[in-house]
Design a protein around this motif. Structure first.
Motif, PDB file in Angstrom:
ATOM      1  N   ASP A   1       0.851  -1.187   0.000  1.00 53.79           N
ATOM      2  CA  ASP A   1       0.000   0.000   0.000  1.00 53.79           C
ATOM      3  C   ASP A   1       0.888   1.238   0.000  1.00 53.79           C
ATOM      4  OD1 ASP A   1       0.913   0.488   2.577  1.00 53.79           O
ATOM      5  OD2 ASP A   1      -0.916  -0.187   3.560  1.00 53.79           O
ATOM      6  N   ASN A   2       0.278   2.409   0.050  1.00 55.22           N
ATOM      7  CA  ASN A   2       1.043   3.654  -0.054  1.00 55.22           C
ATOM      8  C   ASN A   2       1.276   4.338   1.288  1.00 55.22           C
ATOM      9  OD1 ASN A   2      -1.507   4.526   0.506  1.00 55.22           O
ATOM     10  ND2 ASN A   2      -1.782   5.731  -1.367  1.00 55.22           N
ATOM     11  N   GLY A   3       1.197   3.579   2.380  1.00 54.72           N
ATOM     12  CA  GLY A   3       1.523   4.126   3.685  1.00 54.72           C
ATOM     13  C   GLY A   3       0.349   4.664   4.471  1.00 54.72           C
ATOM     14  N   ASN A   4      -0.855   4.398   4.022  1.00 56.65           N
ATOM     15  CA  ASN A   4      -2.036   4.953   4.685  1.00 56.65           C
ATOM     16  C   ASN A   4      -2.724   3.981   5.638  1.00 56.65           C
ATOM     17  OD1 ASN A   4      -1.841   7.484   3.439  1.00 56.65           O
ATOM     18  ND2 ASN A   4      -2.906   6.757   1.605  1.00 56.65           N
ATOM     19  N   SER A   5      -2.157   2.806   5.835  1.00 56.07           N
ATOM     20  CA  SER A   5      -2.760   1.855   6.766  1.00 56.07           C
ATOM     21  C   SER A   5      -2.546   2.323   8.207  1.00 56.07           C
ATOM     22  CB  SER A   5      -2.154   0.461   6.580  1.00 56.07           C
ATOM     23  OG  SER A   5      -2.477  -0.070   5.316  1.00 56.07           O
ATOM     24  N   GLU A   6      -3.549   2.129   9.039  1.00 55.76           N
ATOM     25  CA  GLU A   6      -3.503   2.589  10.425  1.00 55.76           C
ATOM     26  C   GLU A   6      -3.328   1.406  11.370  1.00 55.76           C
ATOM     27  OE1 GLU A   6      -3.410   5.158  13.607  1.00 55.76           O
ATOM     28  OE2 GLU A   6      -3.389   5.632  11.461  1.00 55.76           O
ATOM     29  N   ASN A   7      -2.414   1.547  12.319  1.00 57.43           N
ATOM     30  CA  ASN A   7      -2.186   0.551  13.367  1.00 57.43           C
ATOM     31  C   ASN A   7      -1.883  -0.833  12.795  1.00 57.43           C
ATOM     32  OD1 ASN A   7      -1.858  -0.353  15.976  1.00 57.43           O
ATOM     33  ND2 ASN A   7      -4.046  -0.604  16.381  1.00 57.43           N
ATOM     34  N   VAL A   8      -0.942  -0.882  11.888  1.00 55.94           N
ATOM     35  CA  VAL A   8      -0.532  -2.143  11.265  1.00 55.94           C
ATOM     36  C   VAL A   8      -0.004  -3.128  12.305  1.00 55.94           C
ATOM     37  CG1 VAL A   8       1.141  -3.172   9.679  1.00 55.94           C
ATOM     38  CG2 VAL A   8      -0.062  -1.081   9.039  1.00 55.94           C
ATOM     39  N   HIS A   9       0.633  -2.609  13.351  1.00 55.79           N
ATOM     40  CA  HIS A   9       1.256  -3.468  14.360  1.00 55.79           C
ATOM     41  C   HIS A   9       0.302  -3.845  15.500  1.00 55.79           C
ATOM     42  CE1 HIS A   9       5.381  -3.224  12.774  1.00 55.79           C
ATOM     43  NE2 HIS A   9       5.045  -2.015  12.399  1.00 55.79           N
ATOM     44  N   SER A  10      -0.976  -3.484  15.353  1.00 57.23           N
ATOM     45  CA  SER A  10      -2.001  -3.848  16.351  1.00 57.23           C
ATOM     46  C   SER A  10      -1.615  -3.395  17.759  1.00 57.23           C
ATOM     47  CB  SER A  10      -2.244  -5.364  16.335  1.00 57.23           C
ATOM     48  OG  SER A  10      -2.683  -5.784  15.059  1.00 57.23           O
ATOM     49  N   LEU A  11      -1.279  -2.124  17.894  1.00 53.99           N
ATOM     50  CA  LEU A  11      -0.901  -1.569  19.186  1.00 53.99           C
ATOM     51  C   LEU A  11      -2.130  -1.339  20.055  1.00 53.99           C
ATOM     52  CD1 LEU A  11       1.746   1.086  18.066  1.00 53.99           C
ATOM     53  CD2 LEU A  11       2.108  -1.306  18.699  1.00 53.99           C
ATOM     54  N   SER A  12      -1.914  -1.341  21.357  1.00 52.64           N
ATOM     55  CA  SER A  12      -2.992  -1.069  22.300  1.00 52.64           C
ATOM     56  C   SER A  12      -3.309   0.426  22.310  1.00 52.64           C
ATOM     57  CB  SER A  12      -2.580  -1.515  23.706  1.00 52.64           C
ATOM     58  OG  SER A  12      -1.501  -0.708  24.178  1.00 52.64           O
ATOM     59  N   LYS A  13      -4.389   0.814  22.983  1.00 53.75           N
ATOM     60  CA  LYS A  13      -4.744   2.228  23.074  1.00 53.75           C
ATOM     61  C   LYS A  13      -3.641   3.023  23.764  1.00 53.75           C
ATOM     62  CE  LYS A  13      -9.784   1.667  23.103  1.00 53.75           C
ATOM     63  NZ  LYS A  13     -11.037   1.916  23.871  1.00 53.75           N
ATOM     64  N   GLU A  14      -3.043   2.432  24.794  1.00 51.83           N
ATOM     65  CA  GLU A  14      -1.964   3.108  25.507  1.00 51.83           C
ATOM     66  C   GLU A  14      -0.744   3.297  24.607  1.00 51.83           C
ATOM     67  OE1 GLU A  14      -3.644   0.506  26.583  1.00 51.83           O
ATOM     68  OE2 GLU A  14      -4.835   1.432  28.190  1.00 51.83           O
ATOM     69  N   GLN A  15      -0.425   2.277  23.833  1.00 50.14           N
ATOM     70  CA  GLN A  15       0.718   2.376  22.924  1.00 50.14           C
ATOM     71  C   GLN A  15       0.454   3.386  21.812  1.00 50.14           C
ATOM     72  OE1 GLN A  15       0.831  -1.862  22.052  1.00 50.14           O
ATOM     73  NE2 GLN A  15       2.849  -2.038  23.017  1.00 50.14           N
ATOM     74  N   LEU A  16      -0.770   3.405  21.310  1.00 52.29           N
ATOM     75  CA  LEU A  16      -1.115   4.364  20.259  1.00 52.29           C
ATOM     76  C   LEU A  16      -1.021   5.798  20.773  1.00 52.29           C
ATOM     77  CD1 LEU A  16      -4.176   2.620  18.555  1.00 52.29           C
ATOM     78  CD2 LEU A  16      -1.913   3.000  17.558  1.00 52.29           C
ATOM     79  N   ALA A  17      -1.370   5.989  22.041  1.00 51.84           N
ATOM     80  CA  ALA A  17      -1.340   7.330  22.619  1.00 51.84           C
ATOM     81  C   ALA A  17       0.082   7.876  22.707  1.00 51.84           C
ATOM     82  CB  ALA A  17      -1.988   7.319  23.998  1.00 51.84           C
ATOM     83  N   SER A  18       1.060   7.000  22.884  1.00 50.78           N
ATOM     84  CA  SER A  18       2.453   7.440  23.014  1.00 50.78           C
ATOM     85  C   SER A  18       3.242   7.292  21.708  1.00 50.78           C
ATOM     86  CB  SER A  18       3.155   6.643  24.120  1.00 50.78           C
ATOM     87  OG  SER A  18       3.168   5.258  23.815  1.00 50.78           O
ATOM     88  N   ARG A  19       2.620   6.728  20.703  1.00 50.32           N
ATOM     89  CA  ARG A  19       3.309   6.497  19.429  1.00 50.32           C
ATOM     90  C   ARG A  19       3.575   7.808  18.694  1.00 50.32           C
ATOM     91  NH1 ARG A  19       0.148   3.618  14.503  1.00 50.32           N
ATOM     92  NH2 ARG A  19      -1.063   5.541  14.816  1.00 50.32           N
ATOM     93  N   GLN A  20       4.747   7.904  18.104  1.00 49.90           N
ATOM     94  CA  GLN A  20       5.090   9.024  17.233  1.00 49.90           C
ATOM     95  C   GLN A  20       5.281   8.476  15.821  1.00 49.90           C
ATOM     96  OE1 GLN A  20       8.499  11.110  18.771  1.00 49.90           O
ATOM     97  NE2 GLN A  20       7.554  11.509  20.747  1.00 49.90           N
ATOM     98  N   VAL A  21       4.531   9.005  14.875  1.00 52.35           N
ATOM     99  CA  VAL A  21       4.573   8.508  13.501  1.00 52.35           C
ATOM    100  C   VAL A  21       5.445   9.418  12.642  1.00 52.35           C
ATOM    101  CG1 VAL A  21       3.222   7.960  11.442  1.00 52.35           C
ATOM    102  CG2 VAL A  21       2.280   7.486  13.717  1.00 52.35           C
ATOM    103  N   GLU A  22       6.364   8.819  11.918  1.00 52.24           N
ATOM    104  CA  GLU A  22       7.210   9.554  10.989  1.00 52.24           C
ATOM    105  C   GLU A  22       7.113   8.912   9.612  1.00 52.24           C
ATOM    106  OE1 GLU A  22      11.146  10.642  11.995  1.00 52.24           O
ATOM    107  OE2 GLU A  22      10.781  10.579  14.156  1.00 52.24           O
ATOM    108  N   ASN A  23       6.931   9.737   8.592  1.00 47.19           N
ATOM    109  CA  ASN A  23       6.901   9.259   7.217  1.00 47.19           C
ATOM    110  C   ASN A  23       8.260   9.508   6.573  1.00 47.19           C
ATOM    111  OD1 ASN A  23       4.082   8.474   7.073  1.00 47.19           O
ATOM    112  ND2 ASN A  23       3.615  10.659   7.190  1.00 47.19           N
ATOM    113  N   ILE A  24       8.869   8.451   6.060  1.00 45.43           N
ATOM    114  CA  ILE A  24      10.177   8.554   5.425  1.00 45.43           C
ATOM    115  C   ILE A  24       9.994   8.432   3.917  1.00 45.43           C
ATOM    116  CG2 ILE A  24      12.461   7.508   5.216  1.00 45.43           C
ATOM    117  CD1 ILE A  24      12.197   6.558   8.087  1.00 45.43           C
ATOM    118  N   ASP A  25      10.349   9.477   3.203  1.00 48.89           N
ATOM    119  CA  ASP A  25      10.172   9.538   1.754  1.00 48.89           C
ATOM    120  C   ASP A  25      11.518   9.304   1.073  1.00 48.89           C
ATOM    121  OD1 ASP A  25       9.603  10.082  -0.872  1.00 48.89           O
ATOM    122  OD2 ASP A  25       8.678  12.037  -0.506  1.00 48.89           O
TER     123      ASP A  25
END
Length: 224
Positions: free
Chosen positions: A90-114
């Motif tokens: 896909d083109n990078g638009n999938s959400e929570n591919v790693h099936s993180l918990s709500k707590e993990q998602l809250a602390s996650r920092q997302v970076e897009n590398i082009d």
């Protein structure tokens, strides 16, 4: 890339490189490596630790679509860095591919590398990055490229490597700085290595597994 960044006293020492199979990753390749990074460490870290302490131990389980890498440093025994990768077409638009918990998602920092964009930061210089202009590059064998603005939406086929990086350095006074240094280094490595994969596509596209293994041996030969 490993061979490019190797000297007589530094570089990558491959201890194991063998096939594996398990219930998590399926069939893949297991590697165990030692990285010696004395001259590549930032000044503050080199001043903090002796030269022979700037050595990393890496274990990696490389498969498709999942991979995992674990990095440790004997001098900092509490330090750990884990990279879990999932590849998706896909083109990078999938959400929570790693099936993180709500707590993990809250602390996650997302970076897009082009990979179409070149980098000039400190860690990209240390890791080593090619200077190919991806907006002008086109593969002769596959016709893929150039990577123009918005290429993620228009290029076919396209794939995203979703990398979950978890780092822990519980050391008072410098732990946070150590974590940020390793994250920056991994970011530069992700960027540089994937740029190389695309830029060198005419060298590896369609190659047999035997040819790939031969190339691997050529890269590690300075340590044999």
């Amino acid at each position: 890339m490993q061979k490019q960044t190797t000297t007589n006293t530094e570089g990558v020492d491959v201890l194991e490189n063998k096939p594996f199979e398990d219930d998590v990753f399926g069939k893949g390749r297991y590697t165990s490596k030692i990285y010696r990074l004395q001259s590549k460490a930032p000044t503050w870290l080199a001043a903090l630790a002796p030269l022979d302490a700037l050595v990393l131990q890496e274990e990696a389980w490389n498969a498709y679509p999942k991979c995992k890498t674990v990095i440790k440093c004997p001098y900092f025994p509490k330090f750990s860095l884990t990279i879990e990768t999932i590849h998706k077409a896909d083109n990078g638009n999938s959400e929570n591919v790693h099936s993180l918990s709500k707590e993990q998602l809250a602390s996650r920092q997302v970076e897009n590398i082009d990979i179409a964009v070149s980098a000039t930061d400190y860690w990209s210089y240390i890791v080593g990055s090619n200077s190919i202009d991806m907006t002008k590059f086109q593969s002769e064998r596959t016709g893929r490229g150039p990577l123009l603005d918005g290429w993620q939406e228009s290029c076919k086929p396209v794939m995203t490597a979703y990398k979950l990086v978890t780092v822990d350095a519980p050391y008072w006074g410098f732990g946070s700085q150590l974590e940020q240094a390793f994250i920056a280094g991994e970011r530069a490595l992700f960027h540089g290595s994937h740029r190389n994969i695309f830029a060198w596509i005419d060298e590896w596209f369609g190659a047999t597994i035997e040819v790939i293994r031969k190339l691997e041996k050529q890269c590690i030969s300075p340590f044999e």
